[in-house]
Structures are given as C-alpha cells and as structure tokens.
Scaffold this active site. Structure first.
Site, PDB file in Angstrom:
ATOM      1  CB  CYS A  47      -0.916   0.019   1.216  1.00 43.02           C
ATOM      2  SG  CYS A  47      -2.035  -1.381   1.281  1.00 43.02           S
ATOM      3  CG  ASP A 141     -21.845  10.608 -16.319  1.00 48.00           C
ATOM      4  OD1 ASP A 141     -20.873  10.204 -15.629  1.00 48.00           O
ATOM      5  OD2 ASP A 141     -22.288   9.975 -17.293  1.00 48.00           O
TER       6      ASP A 141
HETATM    7  C1  BEZ Z   1       0.549  -4.644   1.765  1.00 48.56           C
HETATM    8  O1  BEZ Z   1       0.154  -3.529   1.498  1.00 48.56           O
HETATM    9  O2  BEZ Z   1       1.735  -4.946   1.729  1.00 48.56           O
HETATM   10  C2  BEZ Z   1      -0.444  -5.729   2.120  1.00 48.56           C
HETATM   11  C3  BEZ Z   1      -1.569  -5.407   2.842  1.00 48.56           C
HETATM   12  C4  BEZ Z   1      -2.457  -6.421   3.174  1.00 48.56           C
HETATM   13  C5  BEZ Z   1      -2.204  -7.708   2.763  1.00 48.56           C
HETATM   14  C6  BEZ Z   1      -1.087  -8.018   2.006  1.00 48.56           C
HETATM   15  C7  BEZ Z   1      -0.189  -7.021   1.696  1.00 48.56           C
END
Ligand code: BEZ
Length: 242
Positions: A47, A141
């Site tokens: 993430c 929209d």
């Molecule tokens: C990650 O962002 O590394 C991750 C988050 C949840 C599960 C697996 C990977």
C-alpha cells in the site's frame, strides 16, 4: 441484491470523514472525473508503494481533470501518521508535507461493504475482511466508467490507470475504441456498430482495414487525430496497419 457498483451506476453521494475533513463525494468531485481507490491497510508495504506512486502521478491526473480519493478502514489518525511515511519513502525530494489527495477513514466499513470493496481472504486481527485494492473511475456525470478489483496481495499499476483514463476520456467524446496496449497518439479502432459510410464521413483522416482470412472487414483503424495536416494518407495507413 449484492452490494457493489456496476458500469453505468451513479456512485452514491456518500458523506465521509477524510484527511481533509468531512466531504460529500459528489460535491468533492464537482465537474471533474474522479478515482476512488481503496487499499487494505495503512502502514503496510505494498500500500505504501501504491499511494506513493499515486502521489507522484497526481499532477498527471490533475492535467486530465481527474480528482483522486483513497479509502481504507483505518482511522484518520493512522492515515495522517502513515501519510508521512508515504511521502518520506516516495517523494522525499518534492518536500511535500501532505498527500495531494484525501484518504477516507471508513472505520465502520459502511462504504467498503456498500461498494463491494472487501477482500474475503485478507482479514484483520479480529478476523474481519479488509478492503481489497479497488479502483472506481467515475465520469463527470457521477457514473461508474470503469472498475478494477485486485486482491490485497497484488499491487496495482498506476500508469495503467492513467492510460485507461486517457482511453475513457477519448471514447467519451469520440466514436472510437482503443486497442490492446493503446497509448495516446496511436491509431484507434472503428467500432463495429459504425457502417463503412458512417466511418468514412466521421474519420476524414482515413479508415484502414486489415485483410483477414475470414474476409470480414472488422479490423478497422483510424488515426487518433483527424486533422488533415497531421500526416499523409500513406503515413496514416503505415502507422495504423504496421
Ligand atoms: C501490503 O500492502 O503490503 C499488504 C496489505 C495487506 C495484505 C497483504 C499485503
């Protein structure tokens, strides 16, 4: 009814707590295109790379009139703390002190459930599913133009998200379709619904048809830009069919 959104659905005008305060989605988007994207958890490695890439591409999304807004189940406090890590890891040289887009804190999971964003295989310490890596691209929209749903274990490609924005914005106003791996400036395809006569009048730069064993004339290309001075007929045929 299963929760979630289908292409063409109007995205609900939900109210949410975000890192820039309380918003209502439609008012936040205004007349812009929008990308609402979820991630499983703050302070996780994949993430962090994804939101960093979204941050670095933010000016390219803005140039295209697209507003980004992220979402996860974590708290605002976590979002603010984690934002500093994202910026430090991905954008140290930019000197930015906040992310260029808000993150929604959907701590009660109401949005994630209603929008079908949960990943059943990825759970928190209490065994509750986390958000998947969902991408909703929303038109001016407020209707859903494209959705992607990746599991938590697979990071997305934000260059591809930018590429599909280019295709969506082009095909929103022009009767064309974009072929595999298309990039802006490359030839586009004439959709099957257009007759030869319609195609000839819509595309003055020419329609170039690939010969196929079936003899059917459905693989039809035309330059993206139709201005006559762009290229000669031979150039256009060359660039579309080679
Ligand atoms: C990650 O962002 O590394 C991750 C988050 C949840 C599960 C697996 C990977």
């Amino acid at each position: 009814m299963m929760p979630g959104l289908l292409l063409g659905d109007v995205i609900p005008n939900f109210e949410a707590e975000t890192t820039v305060g309380k918003i209502k989605l439609h008012e936040f988007l205004g007349d812009s295109w929008g990308i609402l994207f979820s991630h499983p958890r703050d302070y996780t490695p994949v993430c962090t790379t994804e939101l960093g890439r979204a941050t670095r591409l933010c000016s390219k999304f803005s140039e295209r009139g697209v507003k980004l807004i992220a979402l996860s189940l974590d708290t605002l406090e976590d979002h603010h703390g984690w934002s500093k890590d994202i910026l430090a890891y991905n954008c140290e040289e930019s000197g930015c002190c906040s992310l260029p887009f808000p993150i929604i804190a959907d701590s009660r999971r109401e949005l994630a459930v209603a929008l079908g964003m949960l990943d059943p295989d990825e759970r928190d310490k209490d065994g509750m599913p986390l958000t998947a890596r969902c991408v909703f691209i929303i038109g001016p929209d407020k209707r859903l133009k494209l959705s992607l749903l990746y599991p938590a274990s697979t990071g997305r490609n934000f260059d591809e998200i930018l590429r599909v924005v280019d295709s969506l914005q082009l095909t929103a106003t022009r009767r064309v379709a974009t072929p595999v791996d298309w990039k802006p400036g490359e030839c586009v395809m004439v959709p099957p619904a257009l007759s030869e006569e319609e195609a000839a009048s819509l595309f003055p730069a020419g329609v170039y048809t690939k010969d196929l064993p079936s003899g059917r004339k459905y693989l039809r290309y035309t330059p993206q830009h139709q201005e006559p001075e762009d290229c000669t007929d031979a150039d256009a045929q060359h660039s579309c069919l080679d």
